[in-house]
Design a protein around this motif. Structure first.
Motif, PDB file in Angstrom:
ATOM      1  N   ASP A 118       0.791  -1.229   0.000  1.00 46.63           N
ATOM      2  CA  ASP A 118       0.000   0.000   0.000  1.00 46.63           C
ATOM      3  C   ASP A 118       0.824   1.281   0.000  1.00 46.63           C
ATOM      4  OD1 ASP A 118       1.013  -0.156   2.549  1.00 46.63           O
ATOM      5  OD2 ASP A 118      -0.935  -0.096   3.568  1.00 46.63           O
ATOM      6  N   GLY A 119       2.155   1.173  -0.141  1.00 47.36           N
ATOM      7  CA  GLY A 119       2.948   2.391  -0.152  1.00 47.36           C
ATOM      8  C   GLY A 119       4.391   2.132  -0.544  1.00 47.36           C
ATOM      9  N   GLU A 120       5.079   3.186  -0.963  1.00 44.84           N
ATOM     10  CA  GLU A 120       6.465   3.051  -1.396  1.00 44.84           C
ATOM     11  C   GLU A 120       7.411   2.636  -0.267  1.00 44.84           C
ATOM     12  OE1 GLU A 120       9.866   5.523  -3.923  1.00 44.84           O
ATOM     13  OE2 GLU A 120       7.857   6.386  -3.622  1.00 44.84           O
ATOM     14  N   PRO A 121       7.259   3.148   0.970  1.00 48.68           N
ATOM     15  CA  PRO A 121       8.173   2.692   2.033  1.00 48.68           C
ATOM     16  C   PRO A 121       8.145   1.178   2.229  1.00 48.68           C
ATOM     17  CG  PRO A 121       7.032   4.675   2.723  1.00 48.68           C
ATOM     18  CD  PRO A 121       6.376   4.242   1.444  1.00 48.68           C
ATOM     19  N   LEU A 122       6.963   0.596   2.218  1.00 45.87           N
ATOM     20  CA  LEU A 122       6.875  -0.862   2.345  1.00 45.87           C
ATOM     21  C   LEU A 122       7.507  -1.541   1.135  1.00 45.87           C
ATOM     22  CD1 LEU A 122       5.927  -3.481   3.670  1.00 45.87           C
ATOM     23  CD2 LEU A 122       3.666  -3.099   2.649  1.00 45.87           C
ATOM     24  N   ALA A 123       7.278  -1.004  -0.051  1.00 44.09           N
ATOM     25  CA  ALA A 123       7.857  -1.586  -1.255  1.00 44.09           C
ATOM     26  C   ALA A 123       9.377  -1.601  -1.176  1.00 44.09           C
ATOM     27  CB  ALA A 123       7.389  -0.817  -2.485  1.00 44.09           C
ATOM     28  N   LEU A 124       9.966  -0.511  -0.707  1.00 44.42           N
ATOM     29  CA  LEU A 124      11.419  -0.436  -0.617  1.00 44.42           C
ATOM     30  C   LEU A 124      11.954  -1.415   0.425  1.00 44.42           C
ATOM     31  CD1 LEU A 124      11.874   3.428  -0.884  1.00 44.42           C
ATOM     32  CD2 LEU A 124      12.398   1.713  -2.628  1.00 44.42           C
ATOM     33  N   THR A 125      11.226  -1.586   1.518  1.00 51.73           N
ATOM     34  CA  THR A 125      11.635  -2.567   2.529  1.00 51.73           C
ATOM     35  C   THR A 125      11.606  -3.974   1.947  1.00 51.73           C
ATOM     36  OG1 THR A 125      10.852  -1.189   4.361  1.00 51.73           O
ATOM     37  CG2 THR A 125      11.072  -3.543   4.784  1.00 51.73           C
ATOM     38  N   LEU A 126      10.545  -4.307   1.244  1.00 49.65           N
ATOM     39  CA  LEU A 126      10.445  -5.632   0.630  1.00 49.65           C
ATOM     40  C   LEU A 126      11.544  -5.840  -0.414  1.00 49.65           C
ATOM     41  CD1 LEU A 126       6.566  -5.854   0.197  1.00 49.65           C
ATOM     42  CD2 LEU A 126       7.958  -7.199   1.783  1.00 49.65           C
ATOM     43  N   GLN A 127      11.836  -4.814  -1.193  1.00 48.75           N
ATOM     44  CA  GLN A 127      12.901  -4.919  -2.193  1.00 48.75           C
ATOM     45  C   GLN A 127      14.234  -5.212  -1.521  1.00 48.75           C
ATOM     46  OE1 GLN A 127      13.165  -5.035  -5.449  1.00 48.75           O
ATOM     47  NE2 GLN A 127      15.399  -4.777  -5.605  1.00 48.75           N
ATOM     48  N   ARG A 128      14.554  -4.489  -0.447  1.00 54.76           N
ATOM     49  CA  ARG A 128      15.824  -4.703   0.251  1.00 54.76           C
ATOM     50  C   ARG A 128      15.905  -6.132   0.797  1.00 54.76           C
ATOM     51  NH1 ARG A 128      16.734  -4.533   5.477  1.00 54.76           N
ATOM     52  NH2 ARG A 128      14.831  -3.350   5.929  1.00 54.76           N
ATOM     53  N   LEU A 129      14.816  -6.597   1.390  1.00 48.32           N
ATOM     54  CA  LEU A 129      14.817  -7.951   1.950  1.00 48.32           C
ATOM     55  C   LEU A 129      14.898  -9.005   0.852  1.00 48.32           C
ATOM     56  CD1 LEU A 129      12.116  -7.419   4.712  1.00 48.32           C
ATOM     57  CD2 LEU A 129      14.584  -7.675   5.059  1.00 48.32           C
ATOM     58  N   CYS A 130      14.264  -8.756  -0.274  1.00 55.09           N
ATOM     59  CA  CYS A 130      14.348  -9.695  -1.396  1.00 55.09           C
ATOM     60  C   CYS A 130      15.773  -9.749  -1.945  1.00 55.09           C
ATOM     61  CB  CYS A 130      13.371  -9.287  -2.494  1.00 55.09           C
ATOM     62  SG  CYS A 130      11.640  -9.668  -2.139  1.00 55.09           S
ATOM     63  N   GLU A 131      16.447  -8.624  -1.978  1.00 57.72           N
ATOM     64  CA  GLU A 131      17.845  -8.617  -2.414  1.00 57.72           C
ATOM     65  C   GLU A 131      18.701  -9.460  -1.476  1.00 57.72           C
ATOM     66  OE1 GLU A 131      18.825  -4.496  -2.470  1.00 57.72           O
ATOM     67  OE2 GLU A 131      17.819  -4.099  -4.384  1.00 57.72           O
ATOM     68  N   GLU A 132      18.430  -9.359  -0.178  1.00 56.14           N
ATOM     69  CA  GLU A 132      19.201 -10.122   0.802  1.00 56.14           C
ATOM     70  C   GLU A 132      19.007 -11.623   0.625  1.00 56.14           C
ATOM     71  OE1 GLU A 132      18.274  -8.886   4.761  1.00 56.14           O
ATOM     72  OE2 GLU A 132      18.912  -6.809   4.440  1.00 56.14           O
ATOM     73  N   ARG A 133      17.794 -12.028   0.315  1.00 58.43           N
ATOM     74  CA  ARG A 133      17.528 -13.470   0.220  1.00 58.43           C
ATOM     75  C   ARG A 133      17.700 -14.007  -1.197  1.00 58.43           C
ATOM     76  NH1 ARG A 133      11.258 -15.104   0.541  1.00 58.43           N
ATOM     77  NH2 ARG A 133      10.486 -13.968  -1.266  1.00 58.43           N
ATOM     78  N   GLY A 134      17.906 -13.103  -2.150  1.00 58.32           N
ATOM     79  CA  GLY A 134      18.225 -13.536  -3.504  1.00 58.32           C
ATOM     80  C   GLY A 134      17.061 -14.000  -4.342  1.00 58.32           C
ATOM     81  N   ARG A 135      15.851 -13.607  -3.998  1.00 58.29           N
ATOM     82  CA  ARG A 135      14.700 -13.945  -4.838  1.00 58.29           C
ATOM     83  C   ARG A 135      13.567 -12.949  -4.586  1.00 58.29           C
ATOM     84  NH1 ARG A 135      14.639 -17.853  -0.758  1.00 58.29           N
ATOM     85  NH2 ARG A 135      12.655 -18.107   0.343  1.00 58.29           N
ATOM     86  N   GLY A 136      12.688 -12.852  -5.569  1.00 58.36           N
ATOM     87  CA  GLY A 136      11.625 -11.855  -5.503  1.00 58.36           C
ATOM     88  C   GLY A 136      10.356 -12.382  -4.865  1.00 58.36           C
ATOM     89  N   VAL A 137       9.308 -11.552  -4.937  1.00 64.10           N
ATOM     90  CA  VAL A 137       8.018 -11.925  -4.360  1.00 64.10           C
ATOM     91  C   VAL A 137       6.904 -11.326  -5.217  1.00 64.10           C
ATOM     92  CG1 VAL A 137       7.880  -9.902  -2.823  1.00 64.10           C
ATOM     93  CG2 VAL A 137       6.649 -12.008  -2.223  1.00 64.10           C
ATOM     94  N   THR A 138       5.812 -12.052  -5.295  1.00 68.12           N
ATOM     95  CA  THR A 138       4.620 -11.560  -5.988  1.00 68.12           C
ATOM     96  C   THR A 138       3.833 -10.637  -5.064  1.00 68.12           C
ATOM     97  OG1 THR A 138       4.447 -13.546  -7.343  1.00 68.12           O
ATOM     98  CG2 THR A 138       2.429 -12.257  -7.034  1.00 68.12           C
ATOM     99  N   VAL A 139       3.390  -9.507  -5.602  1.00 73.29           N
ATOM    100  CA  VAL A 139       2.611  -8.558  -4.810  1.00 73.29           C
ATOM    101  C   VAL A 139       1.409  -8.064  -5.610  1.00 73.29           C
ATOM    102  CG1 VAL A 139       4.636  -7.769  -3.497  1.00 73.29           C
ATOM    103  CG2 VAL A 139       3.945  -6.535  -5.564  1.00 73.29           C
ATOM    104  N   LEU A 140       0.409  -7.610  -4.864  1.00 78.15           N
ATOM    105  CA  LEU A 140      -0.701  -6.852  -5.431  1.00 78.15           C
ATOM    106  C   LEU A 140      -0.695  -5.482  -4.775  1.00 78.15           C
ATOM    107  CD1 LEU A 140      -3.683  -9.412  -5.369  1.00 78.15           C
ATOM    108  CD2 LEU A 140      -1.899  -9.144  -7.098  1.00 78.15           C
ATOM    109  N   LEU A 141      -1.067  -4.456  -5.517  1.00 77.41           N
ATOM    110  CA  LEU A 141      -1.243  -3.143  -4.931  1.00 77.41           C
ATOM    111  C   LEU A 141      -2.596  -3.101  -4.244  1.00 77.41           C
ATOM    112  CD1 LEU A 141      -0.002  -0.655  -7.684  1.00 77.41           C
ATOM    113  CD2 LEU A 141       1.320  -1.890  -5.948  1.00 77.41           C
ATOM    114  N   GLU A 142      -2.608  -2.739  -2.966  1.00 70.22           N
ATOM    115  CA  GLU A 142      -3.874  -2.589  -2.253  1.00 70.22           C
ATOM    116  C   GLU A 142      -4.352  -1.153  -2.401  1.00 70.22           C
ATOM    117  OE1 GLU A 142      -5.898  -2.747   2.181  1.00 70.22           O
ATOM    118  OE2 GLU A 142      -3.760  -3.194   1.943  1.00 70.22           O
TER     119      GLU A 142
END
Length: 261
Positions: A118-142
């Motif tokens: 629901d917002g860019e701050p959360l998106a950036l947090t998820l991106q950083r964590l996905c970079e750390e674990r080496g794989r992405g995630v499926t999301v929907l915009l709420e």
């Protein structure tokens, strides 16, 4: 087009009805709603919303053939995930509720998709964590399509900017669609307007972004037939499958209310 009046709760089966029969009834209504507007019922996935419901009920829902299991709270879902029986079907788990950034790491460990971006701050947090674990995630915009203060979700007018930011800054987040809930009202025409508005927003976002955004997550126990007739491809059904959670009255379990801080 067939008009669906009344509430799904009016037709709920008794508490003694096997859960598999409840799932079959929901499937039948999904098929009826889809065929009433010329759609293929296979276009619509069924997410059983299991918030506050026991693990055994979730297992039965999975065995009855639901497409997804939806949870609203990271902590509750984590406890259930740890206890999931090894011989039970493994269907995808989706996070439906508001995600606080300090719980994002655990959410990525539990869920196959997050429907509540629901917002860019959360998106950036998820991106950083996905970079750390080496794989992405499926999301929907709420999206808070009804613009009610008690609900989470991006302002519809800001959805295009949010999507653009995610595309530009978060390459490991695969945006597959949008999610919202209709206003809490008994007025069918008001709910339909909200569903139609979400579909039209999705179409504009898809055109502007170049993404297909094929997932339109809308419709719950009281209104999923109407949502399907307005284009939903994923319905989130709680009480029509599980009944009301014990000790929580009529709480449907698939509402997306703003959490108390």
């Amino acid at each position: 087009m067939v008009a669906y009046g009344g509430s799904e709760r009016e037709g709920l089966l008794s508490a003694a009805t096997p859960l598999g029969e409840r799932v079959a009834r929901v499937r039948a209504r999904v098929e009826e709603a889809a065929r009433s507007c010329g759609r293929d019922p296979r276009e619509v996935r069924l997410c059983a919303v299991s918030k506050y419901h026991p693990l055994e009920a979730m297992r039965q829902a999975a065995e009855a053939g639901v497409d997804l299991l939806g949870e609203n709270r990271v902590q509750e879902a984590g406890e259930k995930a740890r206890a999931w029986p090894p011989n039970a079907p493994r269907v995808p788990w989706h996070l439906l509720g508001h995600l606080q950034r300090n719980k994002a790491r655990r959410a990525l460990e539990i869920f196959d998709a997050i429907q509540s971006l629901d917002g860019e701050p959360l998106a950036l947090t998820l991106q950083r964590l996905c970079e750390e674990r080496g794989r992405g995630v499926t999301v929907l915009l709420e999206v808070n399509i009804s613009e009610e203060s008690a609900k989470t979700g991006a302002d519809p007018r800001a959805a295009a900017d949010l999507l653009e930011a995610v595309q530009r800054r978060c390459p490991l987040l695969a945006v597959e669609g949008i999610m919202a809930m209709a206003p809490l009202t008994d007025r069918v025409e008001e709910r339909r307007r909200a569903f139609a508005a979400l579909r039209e927003l999705r179409d504009r976002l898809a055109k502007g972004s170049g993404l297909s955004l094929g997932v339109l997550s809308m419709g719950m126990s009281d209104d999923y037939p109407e949502a399907i007739q307005e284009g939903s491809t994923l319905v989130r059904v709680g009480s029509a499958i599980f009944g009301p959670p014990e000790g929580r009255g009529g709480d449907d379990g698939d509402l997306l209310a703003r959490p108390k801080e």
